[in-house]
Design a protein around this motif. Structure first.
Motif, PDB file in Angstrom:
ATOM      1  N   UNK A 376      16.048  86.891 -24.262  1.00 35.69           N
ATOM      2  CA  UNK A 376      16.286  88.333 -24.277  1.00 35.69           C
ATOM      3  C   UNK A 376      17.235  88.749 -23.160  1.00 35.69           C
ATOM      4  N   UNK A 377      17.201  88.028 -22.049  1.00 33.16           N
ATOM      5  CA  UNK A 377      18.191  88.282 -21.009  1.00 33.16           C
ATOM      6  C   UNK A 377      19.592  87.949 -21.487  1.00 33.16           C
ATOM      7  N   UNK A 378      19.709  86.860 -22.258  1.00 28.96           N
ATOM      8  CA  UNK A 378      20.998  86.492 -22.828  1.00 28.96           C
ATOM      9  C   UNK A 378      21.519  87.589 -23.743  1.00 28.96           C
ATOM     10  N   UNK A 379      20.617  88.189 -24.531  1.00 31.53           N
ATOM     11  CA  UNK A 379      21.023  89.273 -25.431  1.00 31.53           C
ATOM     12  C   UNK A 379      21.472  90.509 -24.649  1.00 31.53           C
ATOM     13  N   UNK A 380      20.613  91.007 -23.753  1.00 27.26           N
ATOM     14  CA  UNK A 380      20.898  92.304 -23.134  1.00 27.26           C
ATOM     15  C   UNK A 380      22.027  92.223 -22.117  1.00 27.26           C
ATOM     16  N   UNK A 381      22.291  91.026 -21.579  1.00 29.86           N
ATOM     17  CA  UNK A 381      23.384  90.886 -20.613  1.00 29.86           C
ATOM     18  C   UNK A 381      24.641  90.272 -21.228  1.00 29.86           C
ATOM     19  N   UNK A 383      25.213  87.088 -22.005  1.00 31.75           N
ATOM     20  CA  UNK A 383      25.528  85.852 -21.279  1.00 31.75           C
ATOM     21  C   UNK A 383      25.007  84.645 -22.057  1.00 31.75           C
ATOM     22  N   UNK A 384      25.590  83.465 -21.830  1.00 33.10           N
ATOM     23  CA  UNK A 384      25.083  82.270 -22.515  1.00 33.10           C
ATOM     24  C   UNK A 384      23.674  81.922 -22.043  1.00 33.10           C
ATOM     25  N   UNK A 385      22.842  81.522 -22.973  1.00 29.41           N
ATOM     26  CA  UNK A 385      21.472  81.122 -22.655  1.00 29.41           C
ATOM     27  C   UNK A 385      21.469  79.829 -21.826  1.00 29.41           C
ATOM     28  N   UNK A 386      20.399  79.637 -21.045  1.00 29.48           N
ATOM     29  CA  UNK A 386      20.262  78.434 -20.221  1.00 29.48           C
ATOM     30  C   UNK A 386      19.284  77.423 -20.807  1.00 29.48           C
ATOM     31  N   UNK A 387      18.548  77.795 -21.835  1.00 32.61           N
ATOM     32  CA  UNK A 387      17.548  76.908 -22.429  1.00 32.61           C
ATOM     33  C   UNK A 387      18.020  76.473 -23.802  1.00 32.61           C
ATOM     34  N   UNK A 388      18.027  75.166 -24.029  1.00 28.20           N
ATOM     35  CA  UNK A 388      18.518  74.608 -25.287  1.00 28.20           C
ATOM     36  C   UNK A 388      17.400  73.833 -25.973  1.00 28.20           C
ATOM     37  N   UNK A 389      17.399  73.868 -27.280  1.00 28.99           N
ATOM     38  CA  UNK A 389      16.350  73.211 -28.059  1.00 28.99           C
ATOM     39  C   UNK A 389      16.299  71.714 -27.775  1.00 28.99           C
ATOM     40  N   UNK A 390      17.431  71.111 -27.478  1.00 30.30           N
ATOM     41  CA  UNK A 390      17.468  69.669 -27.244  1.00 30.30           C
ATOM     42  C   UNK A 390      16.737  69.262 -25.970  1.00 30.30           C
ATOM     43  N   UNK A 436      16.996  83.589 -30.777  1.00 34.25           N
ATOM     44  CA  UNK A 436      17.786  82.468 -30.255  1.00 34.25           C
ATOM     45  C   UNK A 436      18.685  81.888 -31.339  1.00 34.25           C
ATOM     46  N   UNK A 437      18.162  81.822 -32.571  1.00 34.68           N
ATOM     47  CA  UNK A 437      18.975  81.323 -33.685  1.00 34.68           C
ATOM     48  C   UNK A 437      20.129  82.279 -33.989  1.00 34.68           C
ATOM     49  N   UNK A 438      19.876  83.580 -33.917  1.00 34.96           N
ATOM     50  CA  UNK A 438      20.949  84.554 -34.116  1.00 34.96           C
ATOM     51  C   UNK A 438      22.035  84.363 -33.061  1.00 34.96           C
ATOM     52  N   UNK A 439      21.626  84.245 -31.807  1.00 38.17           N
ATOM     53  CA  UNK A 439      22.604  84.096 -30.722  1.00 38.17           C
ATOM     54  C   UNK A 439      23.389  82.801 -30.856  1.00 38.17           C
ATOM     55  N   UNK A 440      22.696  81.704 -31.186  1.00 40.42           N
ATOM     56  CA  UNK A 440      23.370  80.406 -31.311  1.00 40.42           C
ATOM     57  C   UNK A 440      24.294  80.364 -32.528  1.00 40.42           C
ATOM     58  N   UNK A 441      23.902  81.051 -33.606  1.00 41.40           N
ATOM     59  CA  UNK A 441      24.668  80.986 -34.851  1.00 41.40           C
ATOM     60  C   UNK A 441      25.895  81.888 -34.823  1.00 41.40           C
ATOM     61  N   UNK A 442      25.810  83.015 -34.116  1.00 41.70           N
ATOM     62  CA  UNK A 442      26.872  84.019 -34.213  1.00 41.70           C
ATOM     63  C   UNK A 442      27.569  84.366 -32.901  1.00 41.70           C
ATOM     64  N   UNK A 443      26.941  84.086 -31.755  1.00 35.55           N
ATOM     65  CA  UNK A 443      27.480  84.648 -30.520  1.00 35.55           C
ATOM     66  C   UNK A 443      27.860  83.618 -29.456  1.00 35.55           C
ATOM     67  N   UNK A 444      27.795  82.334 -29.762  1.00 36.22           N
ATOM     68  CA  UNK A 444      28.374  81.366 -28.828  1.00 36.22           C
ATOM     69  C   UNK A 444      29.891  81.407 -28.959  1.00 36.22           C
ATOM     70  N   UNK A 445      30.584  80.921 -27.959  1.00 32.46           N
ATOM     71  CA  UNK A 445      32.055  80.913 -28.016  1.00 32.46           C
ATOM     72  C   UNK A 445      32.546  80.123 -29.219  1.00 32.46           C
TER      73      UNK A 445
END
Length: 729
Positions: A376-381, A383-390, A436-445
């Motif tokens: 949620x911090x990644x969304x509201x700011x 910024x790229x997330x720091x936690x990855x599923x891997x 997280x899936x929305x951010x990874x699917x649409x909002x990464x560089x």
């Protein structure tokens, strides 16, 4: 819980000694005793080793343990220093018990009694070579305690996870001799093995910056709120904790009942600061002057910075709680908390670790709270997330991971409240994973670059990617437990009964909006240029977005004071703002003047709702109103939009069969699987039925059967995504 953590033997931590005294100080102190000790050293050493600690342990006030047949104690062996018994005992300060009477000498000399008043009971000596009887003796200091064998909440040691690529070779760790408490003393610290794969290095606190001031800081924090500390704790565990269970209530209260000095300063300050938001909800506090919250926040920030040098679970807890303040959701501290969580092994599966069962549950809850903070911090700011599923192995929390000993099961109301909080927390975790899936699917560089490179096919690519995520959101909402639905949450509520369900539903709308913002942006990738997309796909995408906005605004309109005065997750103030931002986007991209005017009016009504309906909860809505003013101010620079003729019939915008098939394949279609729209109820708010009529005439709403419901806002009668507005929206 099913297993009793109090029956577990507690480990004996690494020996901790004070820094070496300067030679001249030792010489001066020992000069008068040198002759006697040289003549009778053997007799004196034997007698004093039995009766009192060595000089180094005395200075540190640590337990002095000498293994049988050894010339020096474990602490002095570890630090390669002389184990001497020549200094005179320092004068003792008389300790007063809880009744104000002086404690007896025998009581003060009982194992760890004095240390227990200054620090938690799971500290003081190295377990290397200590006999089983002594370990058992140390484990039972002060009687039963929930802190035995803890990994992440020891007061004089902190843990560092030993990863697979550090200078410690995992294959060699097993060669180290581990005692029955799964610890092994090395020159760098003590290894603590919690499973066949996972090992930690335990290090002493006293070597870290700021440790010398910890007791002074925690005293200052307690003095600021005195004598209202217990009342603030009652507020915290009554209002905040059930909905955000990142503390272990029974452990916290056990420590507090002994002494506030058993806490790390930032966690005690964070609990007090957050609880003070509900100061007026306590009959004991309402008429009292509030403590100096600015000074509390200053101490919390300063002590948290120090605590990061000796990270513990309480460090992450304090950081997460401070982030729940209205002005506390900054991105850089979130990155630090993620790093600390990884240092503590919160990203690992602790299900089978050799730690107390309550700590396993606490670690899972704390890990997922950190995950949510990151997403949620990644969304509201932005910024790229720091936690990855891997690199995330934490299992979903189960009912067993929530402490069932924190409430009286015979109290039906309290049991229902904690069950409601458990469901709220777990559903927020699932929703955060979809976000997280929305951010990874649409909002990464990379994701945004892929859509740009697709050119005219970018919208089709976005719609293809959006369909599975949209279905997950739909299924998530449909599967919500009945007690978490807004209509159920509102039923029977009175002014004194708070309900935190609102932040979960607001987060749902924010996730929906985040998905549809990307779809709307893809419709016209070039600024100030008309979309090249097929008119039917364009129309159906904008219609879907409009229904989301209508439902989100109506949700805010339906919030009551019982919702607004309860606990709200840190992202909520931005999530309120995102509704206005989404409306501004749809206004800016509206193809004609009529539709643009419709969004202008709706945003005006939304601002009125934020300003009037949310009165008394300004900390939630001021930010949203400010952002809405900023967005609408920018929209004044929009070029004049053309007047569009309205279609004569729905068939004019229905498109060809091929176009309809394509749209429905993405999950969109009028009356199709993606969303359906029903007519408004009660003619809208403020008698503004013309807008609803406009929607029907323009094809944005279809004349299906009526949806019955009571109350509500201007757009409350629409059915979105197959669930009726009457179910809470």
């Amino acid at each position: 819980m099913s297993s009793n953590p109090m029956t577990m033997a507690r480990s004996a931590p690494i020996a901790i000694a004070s820094r070496k005294s300067r030679p001249e100080q030792l010489s001066s102190a020992n000069g008068s005793m040198s002759s006697s000790t040289s003549n009778d050293s053997s007799l004196t050493n034997t007698r004093t080793r039995k009766d009192r600690p060595c000089d180094a342990c005395r200075r540190r006030k640590s337990r002095c343990v000498i293994n049988e047949g050894q010339p020096s104690c474990v602490l002095c062996q570890f630090h390669s220093q002389d184990c001497t018994f020549v200094q005179s005992p320092q004068p003792r300060k008389r300790k007063l018990n809880t009744e104000g009477k002086e404690e007896s000498v025998a009581k003060r000399r009982s194992p760890g009694a004095e240390e227990r008043r200054r620090r938690p009971t799971d500290s003081s000596i190295s377990s290397n070579g200590v006999t089983g009887s002594l370990i058992e003796e140390m484990a039972n200091i002060g009687g039963p305690t929930l802190l035995k064998r803890t990994l992440g909440l020891q007061n004089d040691r902190y843990s560092q996870y030993i990863g697979p690529t550090t200078d410690f070779e995992p294959s060699l760790i097993d060669l180290s001799p581990f005692d029955p408490q799964d610890e092994s003393l090395l020159s760098r610290g003590t290894l603590r093995k919690v499973s066949d794969q996972d090992t930690f290095l335990m290090l002493p606190d006293y070597t870290t910056p700021g440790h010398a001031h910890q007791e002074e800081d925690v005293d200052a924090i307690e003095n600021i709120v005195a004598p209202y500390g217990p009342a603030l704790l009652d507020l915290y565990f009554r209002i905040i904790h059930p909905n955000f269970p990142i503390l272990q209530k029974n452990v916290f209260l056990e420590k507090y009942n002994r002494s506030h000095r058993e806490f790390s300063p930032p966690i005690l300050a964070a609990v007090y600061i957050l609880a003070m938001n509900w100061w007026d909800h306590s009959g004991e506090l309402a008429n009292q002057p509030k403590p100096d919250i600015r000074e509390l926040e200053r101490l919390a920030r300063a002590s948290l910075a120090d605590a990061m040098y000796r990270p513990k679970l309480s460090t992450v807890q304090a950081g997460l709680l401070l982030s729940q303040r209205p002005e506390g959701d900054q991105w850089a501290p979130t990155a630090q908390l993620v790093a600390i969580g990884q240092e503590l092994g919160l990203h690992l599966d602790c299900s089978n670790w050799k730690i107390p069962p309550w700590e396993r549950g606490l670690r899972k809850r704390l890990a997922w709270a950190l995950y949510m903070q990151d997403k949620w911090g990644s969304l509201v700011h932005g910024r790229p997330s720091h936690i990855f599923a891997s690199n995330w192995a934490v299992l979903p929390p189960t009912a067993a991971d929530f402490p069932d000993a924190e409430f009286d099961s015979s109290d039906g109301e309290e049991s229902a409240e904690y069950e409601h909080g458990r469901l709220l927390f777990t559903q927020m975790i699932v929703l955060s994973q979809i976000l997280a899936e929305v951010l990874d699917t649409f909002y990464t560089l990379q994701a945004m670059a892929n859509v740009s490179q697709a050119g005219a096919s970018g919208t089709h690519l976005v719609l293809q990617l959006a369909k599975p995520v949209q279905l997950k959101l739909k299924e998530w909402f449909a599967a919500l437990p009945a007690c978490l639905r807004m209509d159920a949450a509102s039923a029977g509520l009175h002014e004194q009964k708070l309900c935190s369900t609102g932040f979960l539903h607001l987060a749902y709308f924010a996730t929906e909006i985040t998905l549809h913002r990307r779809i709307i942006r893809s419709l016209s990738p070039v600024p100030n240029q008309a979309p090249t997309l097929d008119p039917y796909i364009l129309h159906i995408c904008r219609s879907a977005a409009k229904t989301r906005l209508i439902s989100a605004m109506d949700f805010v309109n339906r919030l009551t004071s019982s919702h607004l005065r309860s606990f709200w997750y840190f992202a909520s103030k931005t999530n309120f703002a995102l509704i206005g931002t989404f409306g501004s986007l749809l206004w800016a991209t509206a193809p004609g003047r009529e539709e643009a005017d419709w969004y202008r009016r709706r945003l005006g009504e939304y601002r009125w709702t934020l300003g009037v309906s949310c009165k008394g909860s300004e900390r939630l809505t001021e930010f949203a109103m400010g952002m809405l003013d900023t967005s609408t101010g920018l929209l004044k620079a929009l070029p004049e939009k053309p007047t569009l003729s309205r279609p004569n019939s729905e068939s004019d915008i229905a498109g060809s069969r091929q176009q309809r098939t394509l749209a429905e394949g993405y999950g969109y279609g009028i009356g199709g699987s993606g969303f359906s729209i029903g007519p408004p109820r009660n003619g809208g708010q403020n008698g503004d039925s013309g807008d609803n009529e406009d929607m029907l005439r323009s094809g944005l709403a279809s004349p299906t059967s009526s949806v019955s419901s009571s109350g509500g806002g201007s757009m409350a009668g629409y059915e979105v995504q197959g669930y009726a507005v009457q179910n809470g929206y």
